[in-house]
Design a protein around this motif. Structure first.
Motif, PDB file in Angstrom:
ATOM      1  N   ALA A 461       0.874  -1.167   0.000  1.00 27.11           N
ATOM      2  CA  ALA A 461       0.000   0.000   0.000  1.00 27.11           C
ATOM      3  C   ALA A 461       0.907   1.212   0.000  1.00 27.11           C
ATOM      4  O   ALA A 461       2.125   1.086   0.233  1.00 27.11           O
ATOM      5  N   PRO A 462       0.376   2.405  -0.237  1.00 26.29           N
ATOM      6  CA  PRO A 462       1.245   3.585  -0.185  1.00 26.29           C
ATOM      7  C   PRO A 462       2.000   3.673   1.136  1.00 26.29           C
ATOM      8  O   PRO A 462       1.409   3.685   2.212  1.00 26.29           O
ATOM      9  N   GLY A 463       3.316   3.683   1.038  1.00 25.61           N
ATOM     10  CA  GLY A 463       4.148   3.767   2.234  1.00 25.61           C
ATOM     11  C   GLY A 463       4.407   2.448   2.912  1.00 25.61           C
ATOM     12  O   GLY A 463       5.160   2.397   3.891  1.00 25.61           O
ATOM     13  N   ARG A 464       3.823   1.342   2.421  1.00 20.79           N
ATOM     14  CA  ARG A 464       4.027   0.022   3.042  1.00 20.79           C
ATOM     15  C   ARG A 464       4.859  -0.841   2.094  1.00 20.79           C
ATOM     16  O   ARG A 464       4.334  -1.517   1.215  1.00 20.79           O
ATOM     17  N   GLN A 465       6.167  -0.799   2.273  1.00 16.44           N
ATOM     18  CA  GLN A 465       7.081  -1.558   1.430  1.00 16.44           C
ATOM     19  C   GLN A 465       7.345  -2.926   2.044  1.00 16.44           C
ATOM     20  O   GLN A 465       7.495  -3.047   3.267  1.00 16.44           O
ATOM     21  N   LEU A 466       7.391  -3.949   1.203  1.00 13.47           N
ATOM     22  CA  LEU A 466       7.772  -5.287   1.659  1.00 13.47           C
ATOM     23  C   LEU A 466       9.260  -5.445   1.384  1.00 13.47           C
ATOM     24  O   LEU A 466       9.681  -5.465   0.227  1.00 13.47           O
ATOM     25  N   PRO A 467      10.090  -5.528   2.439  1.00 13.04           N
ATOM     26  CA  PRO A 467      11.534  -5.386   2.257  1.00 13.04           C
ATOM     27  C   PRO A 467      12.279  -6.668   1.918  1.00 13.04           C
ATOM     28  O   PRO A 467      13.495  -6.733   2.080  1.00 13.04           O
ATOM     29  N   ALA A 468      11.604  -7.718   1.475  1.00 15.12           N
ATOM     30  CA  ALA A 468      12.314  -8.953   1.123  1.00 15.12           C
ATOM     31  C   ALA A 468      13.410  -8.645   0.097  1.00 15.12           C
ATOM     32  O   ALA A 468      13.244  -7.795  -0.780  1.00 15.12           O
ATOM     33  N   VAL A 469      14.542  -9.332   0.240  1.00 13.43           N
ATOM     34  CA  VAL A 469      15.672  -9.142  -0.672  1.00 13.43           C
ATOM     35  C   VAL A 469      15.747 -10.392  -1.547  1.00 13.43           C
ATOM     36  O   VAL A 469      16.158 -11.457  -1.088  1.00 13.43           O
ATOM     37  N   ALA A 470      15.333 -10.258  -2.799  1.00 18.37           N
ATOM     38  CA  ALA A 470      15.141 -11.431  -3.649  1.00 18.37           C
ATOM     39  C   ALA A 470      15.726 -11.200  -5.032  1.00 18.37           C
ATOM     40  O   ALA A 470      15.947 -10.069  -5.459  1.00 18.37           O
ATOM     41  N   SER A 471      15.952 -12.296  -5.749  1.00 17.87           N
ATOM     42  CA  SER A 471      16.543 -12.217  -7.087  1.00 17.87           C
ATOM     43  C   SER A 471      15.577 -11.642  -8.108  1.00 17.87           C
ATOM     44  O   SER A 471      15.974 -11.357  -9.235  1.00 17.87           O
ATOM     45  N   SER A 472      14.308 -11.466  -7.734  1.00 15.18           N
ATOM     46  CA  SER A 472      13.362 -10.832  -8.664  1.00 15.18           C
ATOM     47  C   SER A 472      13.805  -9.423  -9.033  1.00 15.18           C
ATOM     48  O   SER A 472      13.336  -8.864 -10.023  1.00 15.18           O
ATOM     49  N   PHE A 473      14.741  -8.843  -8.270  1.00 13.64           N
ATOM     50  CA  PHE A 473      15.290  -7.526  -8.607  1.00 13.64           C
ATOM     51  C   PHE A 473      15.902  -7.509 -10.011  1.00 13.64           C
ATOM     52  O   PHE A 473      15.960  -6.458 -10.646  1.00 13.64           O
ATOM     53  N   VAL A 474      16.384  -8.661 -10.477  1.00 12.27           N
ATOM     54  CA  VAL A 474      17.098  -8.659 -11.760  1.00 12.27           C
ATOM     55  C   VAL A 474      16.191  -8.266 -12.915  1.00 12.27           C
ATOM     56  O   VAL A 474      16.683  -7.819 -13.955  1.00 12.27           O
ATOM     57  N   HIS A 475      14.876  -8.402 -12.750  1.00 11.63           N
ATOM     58  CA  HIS A 475      13.967  -8.011 -13.832  1.00 11.63           C
ATOM     59  C   HIS A 475      14.007  -6.502 -14.059  1.00 11.63           C
ATOM     60  O   HIS A 475      13.618  -6.035 -15.136  1.00 11.63           O
ATOM     61  N   LEU A 476      14.480  -5.757 -13.090  1.00  8.93           N
ATOM     62  CA  LEU A 476      14.638  -4.314 -13.266  1.00  8.93           C
ATOM     63  C   LEU A 476      15.769  -3.993 -14.236  1.00  8.93           C
ATOM     64  O   LEU A 476      15.869  -2.864 -14.721  1.00  8.93           O
ATOM     65  N   LEU A 477      16.644  -4.973 -14.501  1.00 11.16           N
ATOM     66  CA  LEU A 477      17.752  -4.780 -15.436  1.00 11.16           C
ATOM     67  C   LEU A 477      17.391  -5.204 -16.859  1.00 11.16           C
ATOM     68  O   LEU A 477      18.155  -4.962 -17.788  1.00 11.16           O
ATOM     69  N   ASP A 478      16.243  -5.842 -17.027  1.00 13.58           N
ATOM     70  CA  ASP A 478      15.809  -6.356 -18.331  1.00 13.58           C
ATOM     71  C   ASP A 478      14.935  -5.289 -18.990  1.00 13.58           C
ATOM     72  O   ASP A 478      13.716  -5.265 -18.811  1.00 13.58           O
ATOM     73  N   LEU A 479      15.550  -4.409 -19.774  1.00 12.99           N
ATOM     74  CA  LEU A 479      14.878  -3.193 -20.228  1.00 12.99           C
ATOM     75  C   LEU A 479      14.127  -3.367 -21.534  1.00 12.99           C
ATOM     76  O   LEU A 479      13.205  -2.616 -21.818  1.00 12.99           O
ATOM     77  N   GLY A 480      14.507  -4.322 -22.343  1.00 12.53           N
ATOM     78  CA  GLY A 480      13.793  -4.560 -23.599  1.00 12.53           C
ATOM     79  C   GLY A 480      14.404  -3.826 -24.773  1.00 12.53           C
ATOM     80  O   GLY A 480      14.910  -2.710 -24.652  1.00 12.53           O
ATOM     81  N   LEU A 481      14.345  -4.472 -25.928  1.00 16.07           N
ATOM     82  CA  LEU A 481      14.914  -3.929 -27.159  1.00 16.07           C
ATOM     83  C   LEU A 481      14.033  -2.818 -27.707  1.00 16.07           C
ATOM     84  O   LEU A 481      12.820  -2.978 -27.856  1.00 16.07           O
ATOM     85  N   ALA A 482      14.646  -1.676 -28.006  1.00 17.00           N
ATOM     86  CA  ALA A 482      13.934  -0.526 -28.560  1.00 17.00           C
ATOM     87  C   ALA A 482      14.415  -0.269 -29.983  1.00 17.00           C
ATOM     88  O   ALA A 482      15.160  -1.065 -30.562  1.00 17.00           O
ATOM     89  N   GLY A 483      14.021   0.857 -30.541  1.00 18.61           N
ATOM     90  CA  GLY A 483      14.413   1.201 -31.892  1.00 18.61           C
ATOM     91  C   GLY A 483      15.885   1.545 -32.012  1.00 18.61           C
ATOM     92  O   GLY A 483      16.536   1.943 -31.044  1.00 18.61           O
ATOM     93  N   ASP A 484      16.411   1.352 -33.203  1.00 22.49           N
ATOM     94  CA  ASP A 484      17.792   1.695 -33.530  1.00 22.49           C
ATOM     95  C   ASP A 484      18.804   0.950 -32.658  1.00 22.49           C
ATOM     96  O   ASP A 484      19.900   1.437 -32.399  1.00 22.49           O
ATOM     97  N   GLY A 485      18.432  -0.250 -32.206  1.00 30.65           N
ATOM     98  CA  GLY A 485      19.363  -1.062 -31.425  1.00 30.65           C
ATOM     99  C   GLY A 485      19.569  -0.602 -30.008  1.00 30.65           C
ATOM    100  O   GLY A 485      20.448  -1.120 -29.312  1.00 30.65           O
ATOM    101  N   ALA A 486      18.788   0.358 -29.548  1.00 34.26           N
ATOM    102  CA  ALA A 486      18.924   0.842 -28.175  1.00 34.26           C
ATOM    103  C   ALA A 486      18.079  -0.005 -27.238  1.00 34.26           C
ATOM    104  O   ALA A 486      17.387  -0.939 -27.662  1.00 34.26           O
ATOM    105  N   GLN A 487      18.156   0.318 -25.949  1.00 33.65           N
ATOM    106  CA  GLN A 487      17.280  -0.294 -24.964  1.00 33.65           C
ATOM    107  C   GLN A 487      16.397   0.792 -24.363  1.00 33.65           C
ATOM    108  O   GLN A 487      16.748   1.976 -24.340  1.00 33.65           O
ATOM    109  N   HIS A 488      15.262   0.368 -23.839  1.00 34.68           N
ATOM    110  CA  HIS A 488      14.373   1.318 -23.196  1.00 34.68           C
ATOM    111  C   HIS A 488      14.963   1.799 -21.866  1.00 34.68           C
ATOM    112  O   HIS A 488      15.809   1.126 -21.261  1.00 34.68           O
ATOM    113  N   GLU A 489      14.495   2.942 -21.421  1.00 34.46           N
ATOM    114  CA  GLU A 489      14.879   3.412 -20.091  1.00 34.46           C
ATOM    115  C   GLU A 489      14.237   2.513 -19.048  1.00 34.46           C
ATOM    116  O   GLU A 489      13.127   2.016 -19.225  1.00 34.46           O
ATOM    117  N   GLY A 490      14.955   2.291 -17.942  1.00 35.79           N
ATOM    118  CA  GLY A 490      14.455   1.410 -16.904  1.00 35.79           C
ATOM    119  C   GLY A 490      13.789   2.155 -15.764  1.00 35.79           C
ATOM    120  O   GLY A 490      13.768   3.387 -15.713  1.00 35.79           O
TER     121      GLY A 490
END
Length: 674
Positions: A461-490
């Protein structure tokens, strides 16, 4: 599928047996010569579909310790096994060969949890045995025919006389007969005339671990392909053997996405198969069906329908960048618009949830300025569960997971690109929504701590963070292929990405073989917990490639070396996951007892690991391909031939100083570097 111990004997214990259509066709097949079991010498996979077992037998009266007879068993997963007896001695061998057979015709789902029924009584049939159950019957036939059949004991017997230097063979064929309900057309294996849906690359590399990993991973993935009953030329991968031989949409989409450098045919077949299963009306309209998945001890379970629905848009957009023909993209675009409409109806995107049932006119593709719909106790402005109605979310709020926000952000940007390129409305609204999500995420998901900070695993909820430290963080590094061979902003800014990169390579996460799914500092850490500490291959690969793309090549190299070492211990056939025990000298990685091996996701991820480090980034609609390999050349000199860009062969060579040279490409593509 066939499973046994390394001696090749099927003893009816555990998972032993031949399987077809989820039924154990044969549970026991024990070979004896003169009443003796061959002494096992070697058992190995020669491919994902074949295994070879070698044993030896010493005959009474042999004058020396050298065995007189060798026994070779060549086993194919389709239910054929050849047993060959060879006489390496100096005198004729007269000895009976007996093969004891039996089956319970048990369903795999029950055998997987330890159930074992008694063997059914056998019946003599021409050249073999038959067993009949309430719904299925199985047969084993032999060529040549046995000299005797003992139905009560389930034994086929041959009286052999093998001359010195000669050999004798018998071929056994297992078959299953089952009554298929009228109107049901189950998927089938890839037919003999249907080619693999990818090119077969050639890999030459200074690192021998890579030359072993890529071909064996593709071999494993090929063994998991099935043909859709509605369109047999459409192939998609099942999740893995031995536990998950069905279509899990998220796993299939991930696998198809990760092998895009080898062609777009697997992506196209998978997308079409899922589009046919996507509801087009009602409360689940646009949502790709998915199963409930355990999320570990610190987060509630989640439904893979959300991941699959968001990933559908990304796979279609990236396949288009790699060269999926425009008419095929256009055919699938309505399904992607329905997926975007499902995202909009979640309430995180401004808009009217009733529009989930809209047609494909384009109104479902955009986002307007009406207030977000969300329960008062749930997270506001973030994506939760696409498979639940607004009323369900209000009555029982679920947290917004960090990886889901990353997947939704990427899907919005990819959806905007598709809508714009194909003249559909709503592209700018989705870009604006992605920008708003990015700002909200950076404001509400980041947790400051003594180590520099980290993302919250979820927001309740707003202001209620679940602080587990998990490998799901790596999905924040998977930005996706964009135009002209670039990647999207994360979703993370540069400094937050740097902090996460440094944290991922500490012993808290990195066990030396890959990333743990849960921090080792957690009181609930379990190195064999599949979401509480085990190392999952595809998440480690996403971290390696995402860190390298973001410029954190030192951290990427640390994880890369550990994963390649693990692959060597698994003979190039990485399982779905393995124990997150800390690496020690002389102690190999420990397999997870419930891991699929092969698994589509880990096999495809292993291929992606190598192709991504080569840095090929196409934009076929713009007629351009960009190549930017890792500057530190972590694999040494690397040559990849047989890739596919725009459906044409593409080859690249990366030098030991990180310089790429394109050696083969379509003449219609403009080459560039960035």
């Amino acid at each position: 599928m066939a499973a046994s111990g390394p001696d090749g004997q099927l003893r009816g214990q555990g998972l032993h047996g031949f399987y077809r259509a989820g039924v154990r066709t044969l549970a026991r097949m024990e070979v004896r010569l003169g009443g003796m079991e061959p002494m096992p010498l070697q058992g190995t996979l020669t491919s994902a579909a074949e295994a070879r077992f070698v044993g030896a037998v010493r005959l009474p009266g042999d004058p020396d310790p050298d065995p007189t007879l060798t026994v070779e068993r060549l086993r194919h997963a389709n239910g054929v096994e050849t047993v060959t007896v060879r006489n390496t001695g100096s005198r004729p061998a007269r000895i009976p060969l007996e093969i004891a057979l039996g089956t319970d015709l048990g369903p795999l789902v029950e055998i997987a949890v330890g159930h074992r029924s008694a063997d059914l009584p056998g019946q003599v049939q021409s050249a073999g045995l038959r067993w009949a159950g309430p719904q299925h019957s199985a047969t084993v036939t032999s060529r040549p025919s046995p000299h005797a059949v003992l139905a009560g004991a389930g034994v086929l017997r041959w009286d052999l006389e093998v001359q010195p230097g000669a050999r004798w063979s018998v071929e056994l064929t297992m078959a299953l007969e089952t009554a298929t309900p009228v109107g049901v057309r189950p998927p089938t294996g890839r037919g003999a005339g249907v080619p693999l849906p990818w090119s077969e690359p050639e890999v030459r590399c200074d690192d021998p671990r890579v030359e072993l990993l890529v071909p064996r991973s593709l071999d494993a993935l090929g063994g998991l392909l099935v043909a859709d009953a509605d369109r047999p030329t459409d192939l998609y991968p099942v999740s893995g053997a031995p536990w998950r031989f069905g279509l899990t949409a998220a796993d299939a989409l991930w696998a198809a996405r990760l092998v895009l450098p080898l062609g777009t045919r697997l992506a196209a077949g998978t997308l079409r198969a899922l589009a046919r299963r996507q509801p087009t009306a009602g409360p689940q309209s646009g949502v790709i069906p998915g199963v409930l998945r355990h999320a570990g001890p610190e987060l509630p379970p989640s439904c893979t329908a959300t991941e699959a629905t968001l990933l559908f848009v990304t796979v279609l957009a990236e396949a288009w960048r790699w060269g999926l023909p425009r008419h095929e993209v256009a055919e699938l675009l309505p399904a992607a618009e329905r997926a975007l409409a499902a995202l909009r109806a979640n309430g995180a995107v401004p808009g009217d949830a009733a529009q989930r049932d809209s047609d494909d006119s384009g109104s479902a593709g955009g986002a307007d300025d009406r207030p977000a719909v969300n329960g008062p106790e749930g997270p506001v402005g973030f994506v939760t569960d696409l498979g639940r109605s607004a009323e369900e979310r209000a009555a029982r709020p679920v947290p917004a997971r960090c990886e889901v926000q990353a997947q939704a952000h990427r899907a919005a940007l990819h959806g905007a690109e598709l809508l714009e390129a194909f003249g559909r409305p709503g592209a700018q609204e989705w870009r604006e929504w992605a920008t708003g999500l990015r700002e909200r995420f950076r404001d509400q998901f980041w947790i400051d701590d003594l180590s520099g900070g980290r993302p919250a695993a979820a927001l309740a909820a707003p202001g209620r963070q679940l602080p587990a430290v998990a490998s799901s963080f790596v999905h924040l590094l998977d930005l996706g292929l964009a135009g002209d061979g670039a990647q999207h902003e994360g979703l993370l800014d540069r400094e937050q990405t740097r902090i996460l990169a440094q944290r991922l390579v500490t012993p808290e996460f990195d066990c030396g073989w890959g990333l743990r799914t849960l921090s080792a500092k957690s009181p609930r850490f379990n190195p064999l917990g599949h979401r509480s500490g085990a190392s999952r291959v595809h998440e480690t690969v996403l971290a390696i490639t995402g860190l390298a793309e973001a410029g954190f090549e030192r951290e990427s190299r640390v994880l890369l070396d550990g994963l390649l070492d693990a692959a060597t211990h698994f003979e190039g056939r990485l399982p779905e996951m393995y124990a997150g025990e800390q690496r020690l000298t002389g102690c190999p990685p420990v397999p997870h007892p419930a891991a699929c091996r092969p698994a589509a996701l880990s096999s495809a991820a292993a291929v992606h690991l190598v192709t991504a480090l080569a840095g090929v980034r196409p934009d076929v609609p713009a007629g351009r391909v960009t190549v930017r390999p890792a500057s530190t050349a972590p694999l040494g000199e690397l040559e990849l031939s047989g890739l596919r860009v725009a459906g044409e062969p593409f080859s690249v060579r990366v030098s030991r100083i990180g310089v790429a040279v394109v050696e083969e490409a379509s003449a219609e593509l403009q080459l560039g570097a960035r």
